[in-house]
Design an enzyme around this catalytic site. Structure first.
Site, PDB file in Angstrom:
ATOM      1  N   THR A   4       0.763  -1.086   0.012  1.00  0.00           N
ATOM      2  CA  THR A   4       0.008  -0.085  -0.046  1.00  0.00           C
ATOM      3  C   THR A   4       0.789   1.510   0.183  1.00  0.00           C
ATOM      4  OG1 THR A   4      -1.828   1.121   1.025  1.00  0.00           O
ATOM      5  CG2 THR A   4      -0.325   0.112   2.604  1.00  0.00           C
ATOM      6  N   ASN A   5       0.324   2.243   0.147  1.00  0.00           N
ATOM      7  CA  ASN A   5       0.907   3.523   0.199  1.00  0.00           C
ATOM      8  C   ASN A   5       0.729   4.609   1.487  1.00  0.00           C
ATOM      9  OD1 ASN A   5      -1.073   5.509  -0.532  1.00  0.00           O
ATOM     10  ND2 ASN A   5      -1.185   4.076  -2.477  1.00  0.00           N
TER      11      ASN A   5
END
Ligand code: CTP
Length: 411
Positions: free
Chosen positions: A210-211
Protein backbone atom coordinates in the site's frame (compact mmCIF):
# COMPACT_ATOMS: atom_id res chain seq x y z
CA UNK A 1 -14.51 27.79 6.31
CA UNK A 2 -17.16 25.08 6.12
CA UNK A 3 -20.83 25.69 5.59
CA UNK A 4 -21.74 26.17 9.26
CA UNK A 5 -19.56 29.26 9.62
CA UNK A 6 -21.69 32.41 9.73
CA UNK A 7 -25.02 30.57 9.70
CA UNK A 8 -27.81 31.49 12.11
CA UNK A 9 -29.03 28.24 13.61
CA UNK A 10 -32.01 27.91 15.88
CA UNK A 11 -31.71 24.92 18.21
CA UNK A 12 -34.88 23.70 19.88
CA UNK A 13 -34.38 21.42 22.89
CA UNK A 14 -37.24 19.32 24.25
CA UNK A 15 -37.73 17.28 27.42
CA UNK A 16 -35.65 14.18 26.85
CA UNK A 17 -32.93 12.66 28.96
CA UNK A 18 -30.70 13.30 25.93
CA UNK A 19 -31.15 17.08 26.43
CA UNK A 20 -27.67 17.24 27.99
CA UNK A 21 -26.22 16.34 24.58
CA UNK A 22 -27.79 19.52 23.16
CA UNK A 23 -25.23 21.54 25.15
CA UNK A 24 -22.38 19.78 23.37
CA UNK A 25 -24.13 20.25 20.02
CA UNK A 26 -24.64 23.98 20.66
CA UNK A 27 -21.03 24.31 21.78
CA UNK A 28 -19.60 22.54 18.71
CA UNK A 29 -21.80 24.54 16.33
CA UNK A 30 -20.69 27.76 18.01
CA UNK A 31 -17.05 26.71 17.63
CA UNK A 32 -17.71 26.07 13.92
CA UNK A 33 -18.82 29.70 13.59
CA UNK A 34 -22.61 29.45 13.86
CA UNK A 35 -24.66 32.09 15.60
CA UNK A 36 -26.78 29.97 17.91
CA UNK A 37 -30.18 30.79 19.35
CA UNK A 38 -31.46 28.11 21.70
CA UNK A 39 -35.06 27.60 22.77
CA UNK A 40 -35.77 25.29 25.71
CA UNK A 41 -39.28 23.89 26.14
CA UNK A 42 -40.65 23.82 29.72
CA UNK A 43 -39.91 20.07 29.85
CA UNK A 44 -36.35 20.62 28.58
CA UNK A 45 -35.76 23.04 31.45
CA UNK A 46 -36.23 20.14 33.85
CA UNK A 47 -33.18 18.45 32.30
CA UNK A 48 -30.90 21.36 31.42
CA UNK A 49 -30.75 25.04 32.33
CA UNK A 50 -30.71 28.11 30.07
CA UNK A 51 -27.49 29.10 31.82
CA UNK A 52 -25.75 25.99 30.44
CA UNK A 53 -26.83 26.85 26.91
CA UNK A 54 -25.95 30.53 27.31
CA UNK A 55 -22.52 29.59 28.61
CA UNK A 56 -21.69 27.51 25.55
CA UNK A 57 -23.20 29.79 22.89
CA UNK A 58 -22.36 33.16 24.45
CA UNK A 59 -25.92 34.26 23.67
CA UNK A 60 -29.20 34.39 25.54
CA UNK A 61 -31.08 31.10 25.62
CA UNK A 62 -34.86 31.43 25.35
CA UNK A 63 -37.37 29.75 27.63
CA UNK A 64 -41.14 29.77 28.07
CA UNK A 65 -40.97 32.86 30.26
CA UNK A 66 -39.66 34.86 27.28
CA UNK A 67 -42.90 34.13 25.44
CA UNK A 68 -44.80 36.13 28.05
CA UNK A 69 -42.33 38.96 28.62
CA UNK A 70 -43.24 42.44 27.40
CA UNK A 71 -40.72 42.94 24.56
CA UNK A 72 -41.24 39.52 23.15
CA UNK A 73 -44.76 39.31 21.79
CA UNK A 74 -43.33 38.73 18.31
CA UNK A 75 -40.24 36.88 19.50
CA UNK A 76 -41.25 33.64 17.79
CA UNK A 77 -41.67 35.41 14.45
CA UNK A 78 -38.29 37.12 14.77
CA UNK A 79 -36.44 33.96 15.77
CA UNK A 80 -38.09 31.86 13.07
CA UNK A 81 -37.67 34.38 10.24
CA UNK A 82 -34.00 35.13 10.64
CA UNK A 83 -32.77 31.54 11.01
CA UNK A 84 -31.00 29.62 8.25
CA UNK A 85 -32.02 26.38 9.92
CA UNK A 86 -34.17 25.10 12.76
CA UNK A 87 -32.84 21.96 14.46
CA UNK A 88 -34.86 20.26 17.17
CA UNK A 89 -32.50 17.95 19.05
CA UNK A 90 -33.49 16.01 21.01
CA UNK A 91 -37.08 15.97 19.78
CA UNK A 92 -39.54 13.97 21.88
CA UNK A 93 -42.52 11.97 20.60
CA UNK A 94 -44.75 14.65 22.14
CA UNK A 95 -43.12 17.51 20.21
CA UNK A 96 -43.09 15.42 17.01
CA UNK A 97 -46.84 14.94 17.46
CA UNK A 98 -47.38 18.67 18.05
CA UNK A 99 -45.33 19.61 14.98
CA UNK A 100 -47.22 17.13 12.82
CA UNK A 101 -50.53 18.62 13.88
CA UNK A 102 -49.45 22.26 13.79
CA UNK A 103 -49.91 22.78 17.53
CA UNK A 104 -48.52 26.05 18.85
CA UNK A 105 -48.54 25.73 22.62
CA UNK A 106 -45.03 26.81 23.62
CA UNK A 107 -42.28 29.12 22.36
CA UNK A 108 -40.63 26.31 20.37
CA UNK A 109 -43.74 24.99 18.64
CA UNK A 110 -44.95 28.52 17.87
CA UNK A 111 -41.53 29.37 16.43
CA UNK A 112 -41.49 26.15 14.38
CA UNK A 113 -44.86 27.08 12.91
CA UNK A 114 -43.66 30.56 12.01
CA UNK A 115 -40.21 29.54 10.74
CA UNK A 116 -39.47 29.59 7.02
CA UNK A 117 -36.14 27.78 7.24
CA UNK A 118 -35.47 24.06 6.69
CA UNK A 119 -36.30 21.91 9.73
CA UNK A 120 -34.22 19.04 11.10
CA UNK A 121 -35.86 16.79 13.66
CA UNK A 122 -33.59 14.51 15.71
CA UNK A 123 -35.92 12.15 17.59
CA UNK A 124 -35.02 10.76 21.01
CA UNK A 125 -37.37 8.56 22.99
CA UNK A 126 -37.69 5.29 24.78
CA UNK A 127 -38.10 1.84 23.27
CA UNK A 128 -41.40 1.25 21.54
CA UNK A 129 -42.36 4.95 21.37
CA UNK A 130 -40.43 5.50 18.18
CA UNK A 131 -41.84 2.39 16.52
CA UNK A 132 -45.39 3.22 17.61
CA UNK A 133 -47.64 3.80 14.59
CA UNK A 134 -48.65 7.20 15.95
CA UNK A 135 -45.03 8.43 15.99
CA UNK A 136 -44.30 6.85 12.62
CA UNK A 137 -47.38 8.48 11.07
CA UNK A 138 -46.43 11.85 12.52
CA UNK A 139 -42.89 11.57 11.18
CA UNK A 140 -44.15 10.50 7.76
CA UNK A 141 -46.43 13.55 7.69
CA UNK A 142 -43.55 15.85 8.66
CA UNK A 143 -41.25 14.35 6.02
CA UNK A 144 -43.94 14.82 3.41
CA UNK A 145 -43.96 18.50 4.31
CA UNK A 146 -40.22 18.70 3.80
CA UNK A 147 -38.86 18.12 7.31
CA UNK A 148 -35.57 16.21 7.50
CA UNK A 149 -35.45 13.48 10.12
CA UNK A 150 -31.99 12.63 11.47
CA UNK A 151 -31.87 9.38 13.42
CA UNK A 152 -32.61 8.01 15.92
CA UNK A 153 -30.09 5.20 16.20
CA UNK A 154 -30.25 1.80 17.82
CA UNK A 155 -28.64 1.26 21.17
CA UNK A 156 -28.90 1.54 24.92
CA UNK A 157 -31.88 3.60 26.10
CA UNK A 158 -32.26 5.37 29.45
CA UNK A 159 -34.91 2.87 30.58
CA UNK A 160 -32.36 0.09 30.31
CA UNK A 161 -34.06 -1.19 27.17
CA UNK A 162 -32.24 -1.40 23.91
CA UNK A 163 -33.72 -0.37 20.56
CA UNK A 164 -34.32 2.48 18.13
CA UNK A 165 -34.71 5.72 20.03
CA UNK A 166 -31.25 7.01 20.88
CA UNK A 167 -30.41 10.55 19.82
CA UNK A 168 -27.70 10.57 17.15
CA UNK A 169 -24.18 11.36 18.33
CA UNK A 170 -23.27 15.05 18.09
CA UNK A 171 -20.74 14.47 15.26
CA UNK A 172 -23.45 12.75 13.22
CA UNK A 173 -25.96 15.50 13.94
CA UNK A 174 -23.42 18.02 12.66
CA UNK A 175 -22.96 15.89 9.52
CA UNK A 176 -26.72 16.04 8.87
CA UNK A 177 -26.74 19.80 9.52
CA UNK A 178 -23.94 20.28 6.95
CA UNK A 179 -25.86 18.18 4.46
CA UNK A 180 -29.12 20.09 4.88
CA UNK A 181 -27.44 23.53 4.82
CA UNK A 182 -25.61 22.59 1.63
CA UNK A 183 -28.59 21.36 -0.32
CA UNK A 184 -29.10 24.50 -2.38
CA UNK A 185 -25.40 25.08 -3.05
CA UNK A 186 -23.58 25.75 -6.28
CA UNK A 187 -23.32 22.05 -7.14
CA UNK A 188 -26.99 21.24 -6.40
CA UNK A 189 -28.28 18.38 -8.59
CA UNK A 190 -24.76 17.68 -9.84
CA UNK A 191 -23.33 14.18 -9.40
CA UNK A 192 -19.76 14.18 -8.22
CA UNK A 193 -17.70 11.00 -8.03
CA UNK A 194 -14.66 11.11 -5.74
CA UNK A 195 -12.03 8.48 -5.01
CA UNK A 196 -10.03 8.51 -1.78
CA UNK A 197 -7.32 6.64 0.08
CA UNK A 198 -4.44 4.40 -0.88
CA UNK A 199 -5.25 1.13 -2.61
CA UNK A 200 -4.09 -2.13 -1.01
CA UNK A 201 -2.73 -4.96 -3.12
CA UNK A 202 -2.69 -8.34 -1.34
CA UNK A 203 0.56 -10.26 -1.05
CA UNK A 204 -0.99 -13.05 0.97
CA UNK A 205 -4.11 -13.30 3.22
CA UNK A 206 -2.61 -10.94 5.85
CA UNK A 207 -0.21 -8.65 3.99
CA UNK A 208 -0.78 -5.87 1.47
CA UNK A 209 1.33 -3.49 -0.63
CA UNK A 210 0.00 0.00 0.00
CA UNK A 211 1.10 3.64 0.30
CA UNK A 212 1.03 6.49 2.81
CA UNK A 213 -2.19 8.14 1.63
CA UNK A 214 -4.52 8.83 4.58
CA UNK A 215 -7.57 9.58 2.42
CA UNK A 216 -7.97 12.99 4.07
CA UNK A 217 -7.92 15.06 0.88
CA UNK A 218 -10.49 12.81 -0.80
CA UNK A 219 -12.76 12.85 2.27
CA UNK A 220 -12.44 16.65 2.51
CA UNK A 221 -13.46 16.86 -1.15
CA UNK A 222 -16.48 14.64 -0.50
CA UNK A 223 -17.53 16.73 2.52
CA UNK A 224 -17.11 20.03 0.66
CA UNK A 225 -19.00 18.70 -2.37
CA UNK A 226 -21.89 17.72 -0.07
CA UNK A 227 -21.79 21.23 1.42
CA UNK A 228 -22.01 22.61 -2.11
CA UNK A 229 -25.16 20.56 -2.68
CA UNK A 230 -23.69 17.81 -4.88
CA UNK A 231 -24.88 14.21 -4.91
CA UNK A 232 -21.64 12.60 -3.86
CA UNK A 233 -20.45 9.07 -4.46
CA UNK A 234 -17.27 8.30 -2.56
CA UNK A 235 -15.21 5.31 -3.64
CA UNK A 236 -12.86 4.66 -0.76
CA UNK A 237 -10.20 2.23 0.36
CA UNK A 238 -10.12 1.31 4.06
CA UNK A 239 -9.17 4.41 6.12
CA UNK A 240 -9.51 5.48 9.74
CA UNK A 241 -11.63 8.50 8.75
CA UNK A 242 -15.29 9.17 9.54
CA UNK A 243 -17.50 8.84 6.48
CA UNK A 244 -19.12 12.10 5.39
CA UNK A 245 -22.87 12.06 6.05
CA UNK A 246 -24.85 12.31 2.83
CA UNK A 247 -22.31 10.52 0.61
CA UNK A 248 -23.08 7.25 -1.10
CA UNK A 249 -20.08 5.12 -0.19
CA UNK A 250 -18.52 2.30 -2.17
CA UNK A 251 -15.79 0.39 -0.36
CA UNK A 252 -12.94 -1.05 -2.37
CA UNK A 253 -9.50 -2.36 -1.58
CA UNK A 254 -7.47 -2.91 -4.74
CA UNK A 255 -6.70 -0.79 -7.82
CA UNK A 256 -8.69 -3.26 -9.93
CA UNK A 257 -11.76 -2.93 -7.68
CA UNK A 258 -11.43 0.86 -7.79
CA UNK A 259 -11.14 0.78 -11.60
CA UNK A 260 -14.31 -1.31 -11.90
CA UNK A 261 -16.24 0.91 -9.47
CA UNK A 262 -15.11 4.13 -11.20
CA UNK A 263 -15.98 2.86 -14.68
CA UNK A 264 -19.42 1.77 -13.49
CA UNK A 265 -20.16 4.96 -11.55
CA UNK A 266 -18.71 7.55 -13.90
CA UNK A 267 -21.41 6.81 -16.46
CA UNK A 268 -23.78 8.78 -14.20
CA UNK A 269 -21.32 11.39 -12.92
CA UNK A 270 -21.03 15.03 -13.95
CA UNK A 271 -17.54 15.23 -12.47
CA UNK A 272 -14.89 12.72 -11.44
CA UNK A 273 -12.18 13.71 -8.97
CA UNK A 274 -9.44 11.09 -8.59
CA UNK A 275 -7.87 11.91 -5.24
CA UNK A 276 -6.99 8.29 -4.47
CA UNK A 277 -3.39 7.15 -4.47
CA UNK A 278 -3.75 4.17 -6.78
CA UNK A 279 -1.11 1.45 -6.89
CA UNK A 280 0.80 1.34 -10.15
CA UNK A 281 2.06 -2.20 -9.46
CA UNK A 282 0.58 -5.19 -7.71
CA UNK A 283 1.94 -8.66 -6.86
CA UNK A 284 1.38 -10.81 -9.90
CA UNK A 285 0.05 -13.57 -7.71
CA UNK A 286 -1.19 -13.20 -4.15
CA UNK A 287 -0.21 -16.27 -2.11
CA UNK A 288 -3.23 -18.31 -1.06
CA UNK A 289 -1.75 -19.05 2.36
CA UNK A 290 0.26 -16.83 4.69
CA UNK A 291 3.89 -16.61 3.62
CA UNK A 292 5.96 -18.30 6.32
CA UNK A 293 9.35 -17.19 7.63
CA UNK A 294 10.82 -20.65 7.50
CA UNK A 295 10.20 -20.78 3.76
CA UNK A 296 12.77 -18.01 3.24
CA UNK A 297 12.52 -14.49 1.83
CA UNK A 298 9.87 -14.50 -0.91
CA UNK A 299 10.61 -13.14 -4.36
CA UNK A 300 7.64 -10.97 -5.22
CA UNK A 301 6.97 -10.44 -8.88
CA UNK A 302 4.96 -7.34 -9.68
CA UNK A 303 2.75 -6.48 -12.61
CA UNK A 304 1.28 -3.15 -13.74
CA UNK A 305 -2.23 -2.09 -12.76
CA UNK A 306 -4.43 -0.30 -15.26
CA UNK A 307 -4.47 3.51 -15.09
CA UNK A 308 -7.99 4.47 -14.03
CA UNK A 309 -7.99 7.99 -15.45
CA UNK A 310 -6.69 6.73 -18.77
CA UNK A 311 -9.40 4.06 -18.82
CA UNK A 312 -12.06 6.72 -18.13
CA UNK A 313 -10.74 8.91 -20.88
CA UNK A 314 -10.66 5.96 -23.30
CA UNK A 315 -14.26 5.19 -22.36
CA UNK A 316 -15.22 8.81 -22.87
CA UNK A 317 -13.85 8.84 -26.40
CA UNK A 318 -15.51 5.50 -27.15
CA UNK A 319 -18.81 6.92 -25.96
CA UNK A 320 -18.27 10.05 -28.03
CA UNK A 321 -18.18 7.84 -31.08
CA UNK A 322 -21.32 6.01 -29.95
CA UNK A 323 -23.61 8.74 -28.71
CA UNK A 324 -23.29 12.40 -27.88
CA UNK A 325 -25.75 12.08 -24.99
CA UNK A 326 -23.70 9.43 -23.21
CA UNK A 327 -20.49 11.25 -23.97
CA UNK A 328 -21.55 14.12 -21.72
CA UNK A 329 -20.61 12.19 -18.57
CA UNK A 330 -18.39 12.78 -16.69
CA UNK A 331 -18.06 16.24 -18.15
CA UNK A 332 -15.22 17.20 -15.86
CA UNK A 333 -12.28 15.01 -14.86
CA UNK A 334 -9.82 16.13 -12.22
CA UNK A 335 -6.64 14.38 -11.14
CA UNK A 336 -3.92 14.81 -8.55
CA UNK A 337 -0.21 14.57 -9.18
CA UNK A 338 1.88 13.46 -6.25
CA UNK A 339 5.45 14.34 -7.08
CA UNK A 340 8.72 14.41 -5.20
CA UNK A 341 10.62 16.25 -7.99
CA UNK A 342 9.96 18.28 -11.17
CA UNK A 343 6.47 18.99 -9.84
CA UNK A 344 5.04 21.15 -12.59
CA UNK A 345 6.66 19.33 -15.51
CA UNK A 346 5.41 15.95 -14.31
CA UNK A 347 1.97 17.31 -13.45
CA UNK A 348 1.53 18.95 -16.89
CA UNK A 349 2.48 15.70 -18.52
CA UNK A 350 -0.20 13.86 -16.47
CA UNK A 351 -2.76 16.58 -17.26
CA UNK A 352 -2.13 15.96 -20.96
CA UNK A 353 -1.75 12.17 -21.03
CA UNK A 354 -4.77 11.54 -18.78
CA UNK A 355 -6.96 14.08 -20.69
CA UNK A 356 -7.92 16.00 -17.56
CA UNK A 357 -9.70 19.33 -17.24
CA UNK A 358 -7.31 20.20 -14.47
CA UNK A 359 -4.81 18.64 -12.11
CA UNK A 360 -3.83 19.47 -8.54
CA UNK A 361 -0.05 19.22 -8.38
CA UNK A 362 1.21 18.30 -4.97
CA UNK A 363 4.84 18.39 -3.80
CA UNK A 364 5.03 15.40 -1.47
CA UNK A 365 8.64 16.09 -0.51
CA UNK A 366 7.51 19.07 1.62
CA UNK A 367 7.02 18.37 5.35
CA UNK A 368 3.78 20.31 5.54
CA UNK A 369 2.07 19.09 2.38
CA UNK A 370 0.86 15.91 0.79
CA UNK A 371 0.49 12.52 2.38
CA UNK A 372 -0.66 11.99 5.94
CA UNK A 373 -0.57 15.64 7.08
CA UNK A 374 -3.42 18.10 7.69
CA UNK A 375 -2.26 20.66 5.14
CA UNK A 376 -1.56 20.77 1.43
CA UNK A 377 0.15 23.18 -0.93
CA UNK A 378 -1.11 22.61 -4.43
CA UNK A 379 -0.82 24.25 -7.82
CA UNK A 380 -3.75 23.82 -10.15
CA UNK A 381 -2.86 23.34 -13.81
CA UNK A 382 -5.67 23.65 -16.35
CA UNK A 383 -6.09 22.11 -19.79
CA UNK A 384 -6.20 25.59 -21.35
CA UNK A 385 -2.75 26.40 -19.95
CA UNK A 386 -3.89 28.46 -16.95
CA UNK A 387 -2.07 27.96 -13.66
CA UNK A 388 -3.14 28.82 -10.10
CA UNK A 389 -0.80 28.42 -7.15
CA UNK A 390 -2.69 28.03 -3.90
CA UNK A 391 -0.96 28.95 -0.62
CA UNK A 392 -0.46 26.41 2.20
CA UNK A 393 -4.02 25.49 3.16
CA UNK A 394 -5.76 22.86 5.19
CA UNK A 395 -7.30 20.08 3.13
CA UNK A 396 -10.82 21.49 3.48
CA UNK A 397 -9.72 24.79 1.96
CA UNK A 398 -7.95 22.95 -0.87
CA UNK A 399 -11.15 20.96 -1.44
CA UNK A 400 -13.26 24.13 -1.52
CA UNK A 401 -10.91 25.74 -4.05
CA UNK A 402 -10.99 22.67 -6.31
CA UNK A 403 -14.79 22.44 -6.13
CA UNK A 404 -15.18 26.12 -7.01
CA UNK A 405 -13.36 25.35 -10.26
CA UNK A 406 -15.41 22.20 -10.84
CA UNK A 407 -18.63 24.21 -10.34
CA UNK A 408 -17.42 26.97 -12.67
CA UNK A 409 -16.49 24.44 -15.37
CA UNK A 410 -19.86 22.70 -15.03
CA UNK A 411 -21.71 26.02 -15.33
N1 CTP B 1 -4.22 7.31 -11.12
C1 CTP B 1 -5.12 6.48 -11.75
N2 CTP B 1 -4.82 5.15 -11.94
C2 CTP B 1 -3.64 4.65 -11.55
C3 CTP B 1 -2.69 5.51 -10.93
C4 CTP B 1 -3.01 6.82 -10.72
O1 CTP B 1 -6.20 6.94 -12.12
N3 CTP B 1 -3.39 3.37 -11.74
C5 CTP B 1 -4.59 8.70 -10.91
C6 CTP B 1 -4.45 9.20 -9.51
O2 CTP B 1 -5.64 9.03 -8.76
C7 CTP B 1 -4.14 10.68 -9.71
C8 CTP B 1 -3.39 10.70 -11.04
O3 CTP B 1 -3.72 9.48 -11.69
O4 CTP B 1 -5.31 11.46 -9.84
C9 CTP B 1 -1.91 10.79 -10.90
O5 CTP B 1 -1.46 9.82 -9.97
P1 CTP B 1 0.10 9.72 -9.59
O6 CTP B 1 0.27 8.60 -8.64
O7 CTP B 1 0.60 11.07 -9.23
O8 CTP B 1 0.74 9.38 -10.98
P2 CTP B 1 0.90 8.09 -11.84
O9 CTP B 1 0.06 8.24 -13.07
O10 CTP B 1 0.66 6.87 -11.01
O11 CTP B 1 2.41 8.18 -12.30
P3 CTP B 1 3.76 8.08 -11.38
O12 CTP B 1 3.39 7.27 -10.17
O13 CTP B 1 4.72 7.40 -12.27
O14 CTP B 1 4.15 9.47 -11.05
Amino acid sequence: MGIINGKHILLGVTGSIAAFKAADLASKLTQLGAQMDVILTPAAEKFITPLTMQSVTGRKAYTESDLWSGEAHVLHIGLGKSADLLVIAPCTANTISKLAHGAADNLLTITALAAQSPLIIAPAMDGGMFDHPATQENLAKLKERGAYVAGPTQGHLASGLSGAGRLLEVADLIGHIRFVLGRRGRLAAKKVLITAGGTQEPLDPVRVLTNKSSGRQGYALAQSAIEAGAEVTLITTPTSLTLPIGARVINVQTAQQMLEAVLKECAQADALIMAAAVADFRPKQAARNKLKKQDGIPQIELEATEDILEAVSAQKSRKLALSTVEAKRPRITVGFAAESRDLLENASEKLRSKHLDFIAANDISAQDAGFNVETNRVTLLFADGKKESLPLMNKTEVAEAILEHVAALLE
